[in-house]
Design a protein around this motif. Sequence first.
Motif, mmCIF file in Angstrom:
data_model
loop_
_atom_site.group_PDB
_atom_site.id
_atom_site.type_symbol
_atom_site.label_atom_id
_atom_site.label_comp_id
_atom_site.label_asym_id
_atom_site.label_seq_id
_atom_site.Cartn_x
_atom_site.Cartn_y
_atom_site.Cartn_z
ATOM 1 N N THR A 203 0.837 -1.199 0.000
ATOM 2 C CA THR A 203 0.000 0.000 0.000
ATOM 3 C C THR A 203 0.872 1.248 0.000
ATOM 4 O O THR A 203 1.871 1.316 0.719
ATOM 5 C CB THR A 203 -0.913 0.005 1.245
ATOM 6 N N GLY A 204 0.518 2.250 -0.791
ATOM 7 C CA GLY A 204 1.260 3.504 -0.825
ATOM 8 C C GLY A 204 1.191 4.222 0.509
ATOM 9 O O GLY A 204 0.208 4.085 1.251
ATOM 10 N N THR A 233 10.354 3.407 5.215
ATOM 11 C CA THR A 233 11.033 2.829 4.054
ATOM 12 C C THR A 233 12.255 2.010 4.467
ATOM 13 O O THR A 233 12.565 0.995 3.859
ATOM 14 C CB THR A 233 11.470 3.937 3.074
#
Length: 237
Positions: A203-204, A233
């Motif tokens: 998912t973004g 990240t």
Amino acid sequence: MASYAERPPQAATRGLLTCVWARSVMPSAVEETRVVPDACVDVMWERETGRMFVAGPDTGPHVTSLAAGELVGVRFHRGHSPVGLGVPADALRDERVELDALWAPSRVDRLADELAATASTERAQDVLSAAVLDGARGRSDPAVPAVLQLARSGARVGEMADSVGLTERQLHRRCLASFGYGPKVLQRVLRFDAAVRLARAGTGLADVAYRAGYADQAHLAREVRAFAGVPLTVLLG
């Protein structure tokens, strides 16, 4: 190379355990790993050393080196570890505790012998699961399911207390015993865990923030830093 796999526990232990798992690390793949808060408690056994220990509910990242060999674990349903281990969850918060500090030495010695005699990962998982079940005493706090549902929904602490028929002080005390956290921290940890799962599923980040219940991406980033110590990240690798 390192590998990790989970599977459902045996039917008899499904009321207490959410899964059993194993991590195997080749000698050439020894590396650092970052364990982040998820409101869970695990009992683990290292096949190569025979060490048995408990990982309590974390409030921040736990960074350690993965030793070569096999690590076998069983994971309690959130809020159920006091039944299996005999101590409140907040006594284990942010700790890695040797199992013989919680259970009688004779019981730990028997379990060590049984685990050492196992020839497969699955058999070791079943032996460890059975030992946890055999030692289970009493019942989990009956408020646990409702508290988890309310915490995931983002309800205010006062609303949570009213919904389960407790004062805020009573709710705080019982959350500490069951989960290792007060209700507000429990909410934050569950939301963070949901965000990490969404991100790992691809998912973004903007959608992760919205779907997990954060005000915006900046809010998500602050909470990830607080619980993981690194940006999302980096955590995802």
